[in-house]
Design an enzyme around this catalytic site. Structure first.
Site, mmCIF file in Angstrom:
data_model
loop_
_atom_site.group_PDB
_atom_site.id
_atom_site.type_symbol
_atom_site.label_atom_id
_atom_site.label_comp_id
_atom_site.label_asym_id
_atom_site.label_seq_id
_atom_site.Cartn_x
_atom_site.Cartn_y
_atom_site.Cartn_z
ATOM 1 C CB CYS A 53 1.103 21.389 49.777
ATOM 2 S SG CYS A 53 0.997 21.515 47.726
ATOM 3 C CB CYS A 122 3.347 19.419 41.988
ATOM 4 S SG CYS A 122 3.435 19.228 43.357
#
Length: 149
Positions: A53, A122
């Protein structure tokens, strides 16, 4: 006529509501005031990980006698990166290095309780940064032992 301040207040209220819905109250609170943000004064090891990302998480460790005395983090990423890195640092603090090495993305995610599906990577990004910091410790310690031995 609605005032500008009323519009801003309404917008802020909506953002807060949507964020709590996405992250849960604990995640929202962590995002607003993330524990372990920043580099501990006595940092002696660090690691980083960049996700697909584009977010990068840095984990900073102060290790003495094979124990994580303090941990901190930095990120250039989104709120999910921030709270995941904060949780990884929190989970590592106070643990032996071997215990901290067992921290996984799943453990980070479970500690947070909730992340949007599209941001769950994440948690693994934060765990990887932690493992990189521990790798820095293990590499430097092994080199020191090799020199002494």
């Amino acid at each position: 006529m609605t005032s500008f301040d009323d519009i801003v207040d309404e917008l802020q209220s909506k953002i807060t509501e949507e964020t709590i819905d996405a992250y849960g109250q604990a995640g929202y609170d962590r995002w607003r005031n993330p524990p372990h943000r920043g580099k501990p004064e006595k940092t002696n090891y660090q690691g980083e990980s960049t996700g697909g990302c584009g977010d990068t998480i840095w984990i900073f460790l102060h290790i003495e006698d094979d124990r994580v005395v303090d941990a901190g983090f930095g990120t250039d990423g989104c709120g999910s990166s921030t709270i995941s890195a904060s949780m990884a640092a929190e989970l590592a603090a106070g643990k032996t290095c071997d215990e901290a090495a067992e921290i996984t993305g799943e453990m980070v995610l479970n500690g947070l309780g909730k992340l949007p599906d599209e941001d769950q990577h994440c948690a693994w990004l934060a765990a990887t940064a932690l493992h990189e910091a521990l790798g820095d410790y293990y590499n430097k310690t092994a080199k020191q032992v090799h020199k002494e031995g």
